[in-house]
Design an enzyme around this catalytic site. Structure first.
Site, PDB file in Angstrom:
ATOM      1  CB  CYS A 234      -1.116  -0.253   1.080  1.00  0.00           C
ATOM      2  SG  CYS A 234       0.083   0.052   2.554  1.00  0.00           S
TER       3      CYS A 234
ATOM      4  CD  GLU B 175      -3.032  -1.017  -1.619  1.00  0.00           C
ATOM      5  OE1 GLU B 175      -2.045  -1.770  -1.815  1.00  0.00           O
ATOM      6  OE2 GLU B 175      -3.307  -0.467  -0.469  1.00  0.00           O
TER       7      GLU B 175
END
Length: 643
Positions: free
Chosen positions: A577, A633
């Protein structure tokens, strides 16, 4: 050799970076002047003057000698007579990929572009031998420019309103702008803007050590061709800090998010460009609004109620919502269009409850809003589906979502109890978690996302060396409640193993395996201490194993990466992330060395330990889990290099 080059050689010999912001500059393989420029953006002449004026001596162990004939500092004597002071080990602190570091890289890149444009340089010219006299003229010309650069522009008083021309978009989602009509290249960070905008902004903070300022966005004076404010679906946009890109077409958002990944690997991997393959296009979210399955609005306590031992009840309903950009107070938010219908309904229900119960609160709090789903199969007799019991949800009427083929109906509610259990479906997989724990917050993208992992977790056909063993084992490190361990389990005849240091997560992962009909031979979970993570799977053949990593935003630590490279799995899939710490860690795996990123203590295995393998990058791609925001991401796939 020019004066500037000689000076850079001088500075490289003596100056060591001492802050995270300076160290982050050194990762750029294309910045020839990174050592000098990273020291608070000094020009060559400023750098020399600062050095001789003793500005950098304190942090770097130098002492300026006061003898009038000495122009260079001498190392201070700190030991006892007749003894040498023990040499201290150099401490290396890994880059954290913080927003400040990321922003500074983007600002430096823009400043370098502006400097080149100001100098009228359009392309690099090949070096040729020049007469000494001509070289001296060039040196004099450069020194003249350096003297001009010494007079820094005066910073505008805080609160000054300016017209700003937005030149680029940073990886943090903010616009980078110059003041219109100014000869200065001073950069202003202005949120909610896009390249090509002319905006009015109010200066509110200077970051003098790094040469830029923050400014509040006030209004658009001339919109960029990229901007279309009719796309904006939230009345709080440009005030609430949650979204940055609602004015942008979604295809432009995806292009920008690809550029974020590109810059992350350029600035944080410390790899030469030829070692990083072309970054693939970012895969978008099926839903660009109504996708967030979790929100956590909050409210502040009553004024004067924070003193120890003093409890003051609220006299009126407080603002409930999120923090505005650049401020600390809470902004009242009645609705959030990027949240799912169930979460939006839950926000309304909680606001209504707070309007009645506010007097019972003596301090601020955070409200959990988590979507939970109950799936009811279509009755075999074709009768109507009855509404199930939705407790502990707070909605009196659930959000009803029939399947496209009519085979089932999903009833969605909103949970506000952190310790309650929420349920979520990904295709036909079912996952249960504590409502307050971490689980991916965009359910709409989890099906294509896990399918992408499924398509690439094994090597492409014919890519393994002749005689290589087929991969049959999966290790899911940082497994949490088992997202990858469970959704990828069917591909691995040797079984999939999830490892995590949180025992509560492992308990739910085992429950989820049972809910999905997987026994321990197919899917098992282990709670392991971080320093001994791979000891629990030491019996597996690394040649037959792929490891999936999905660490928190800070990335992997040195100990984990060292264990991973010593275990040496055939293939690694790194999900993150935070693409900036991912790039840092992937750089470690490609170089096969931990020490140059995390410190000398991790350079080499101790005697008797297995050596560390290194890896090559097969592909890197972004996934847009959070449309309308600056987040992306990353998925990087690597293969072990056999030497």
């Amino acid at each position: 050799m020019s004066a500037t080059v000689r000076l850079l050689s001088f500075s490289r010999s003596f100056i060591k970076p001492t802050t995270a912001s300076i160290r982050s500059q050194l990762a750029s393989p294309n910045n020839r002047f990174s050592w000098a420029r990273s020291a608070s953006h000094y020009t060559a002449k400023e750098f020399k003057k600062a050095f001789l004026d003793n500005k950098f001596h304190k942090d770097n162990g130098f002492h300026k000698h006061n003898h009038p004939n000495d122009k260079m500092g001498k190392r201070q004597f700190n030991g006892k007579p007749g003894k040498f002071r023990k040499k201290q080990k150099k401490v290396v602190v890994a880059s954290e990929g913080s927003p400040e570091e990321v922003l500074l890289h983007d600002i430096n890149a823009l400043l370098e572009t502006l400097t080149v444009a100001d100098e009228g340089v359009t392309e690099a010219q090949p070096e040729v031998a020049k007469p000494e006299v001509e070289e001296e003229k060039v040196e004099e010309k450069m020194e003249g420019k350096e003297e001009q650069a010494e007079s820094k522009p005066e910073l505008l008083p805080q609160g000054t309103e300016i017209e700003a021309e937005v030149l680029s978009l940073s990886s943090t989602g903010d616009g980078l702008a110059k003041q219109k009509g100014s000869n200065s290249n001073h950069i202003y960070v202005v949120p909610f803007t896009v390249p090509g905008d002319l905006v009015k902004a109010r200066v509110y903070r200077h970051v003098e050590q790094d040469g830029y300022s923050h400014a509040d966005f006030l209004e658009v004076l001339t919109p960029s061709p990229l901007r279309d404010d009719s796309r904006i679906q939230c009345k709080y946009f440009a005030k609430c800090s949650g979204c940055q890109f609602q004015m942008l077409d979604y295809s432009e958002q995806l292009k920008h998010k690809r550029s974020i990944v590109v810059k992350a690997y350029k600035n944080f991997s410390n790899l030469s460009p030829e070692l990083v393959p072309e970054i693939l296009d970012t895969i978008g979210s099926p839903l660009q609004y109504g996708y967030r399955t979790k929100l956590t609005p909050h409210f502040d306590g009553p004024p004067g109620g924070n003193r120890r031992g003093f409890k003051k009840p609220m006299e009126e309903m407080p603002p409930i919502g999120f923090t505005p950009k650049g401020l600390r107070k809470v902004m009242d938010i009645e609705d959030c269009p990027i949240a799912t219908d169930a979460v939006r309904a839950g926000l309304q229900a909680e606001r209504e409850r707070m309007s009645k119960d506010f007097a019972s609160y003596t301090r601020g709090a955070t409200i959990l809003l988590r979507e939970s789903t109950k799936r009811v199969p279509k009755p075999a007799d074709g009768s109507e589906v009855s509404i199930p019991d939705l407790k502990p949800g707070v909605l009196s009427t659930p959000i009803v979502t029939p399947a496209a083929d009519g085979s089932y109906t999903d009833f969605k509610t909103c949970i506000t109890d952190n310790n309650a259990t929420s349920t979520e479906y990904i295709d036909n997989f079912i996952f249960q978690n504590p409502a307050g724990s971490f689980f991916q917050n965009n359910n709409s993208i989890l099906s294509p996302f896990t399918d992408h992992i499924r398509q690439h977790i094994l090597p492409p056909p014919g890519s393994l060396p002749e005689g290589a063993k087929p991969i049959k084992n999966l290790i899911d490190a940082y497994s949490g409640s088992g997202l990858f361990t469970i959704t990828q389990s069917s591909l691995f005849p040797g079984g999939s193993i999830g490892i995590d240091i949180a025992e509560k997560s492992i308990d739910f992962a085992r429950r989820n395996a049972r809910l999905n009909g997987l026994n321990e031979s197919q899917c098992k979970f282990i709670a392991a201490d971080a320093p001994k993570l791979f000891e629990s799977v030491s019996g597996l053949d690394a040649d037959e194993t792929v490891v999936v990593l999905d660490p928190p935003r800070k990335g992997c630590d040195a100990s984990f990466l060292r264990q991973l490279m010593q275990f040496a799995p055939r293939r690694v899939v790194y999900v993150s992330c935070n693409v900036h710490t991912q790039a840092r860690d992937v750089g470690v795996l490609v170089r096969g060395r931990v020490g140059d990123t995390f410190g000398e203590a991790f350079v080499d295995p101790t005697e008797g330990e297995k050596k560390m393998s290194r890896y090559a990058i097969e592909s890197i791609r972004g996934f847009d889990f959070f449309p309308q925001t600056g987040h992306v991401e990353g998925v990087a796939i690597l293969n072990r290099v056999d030497e």
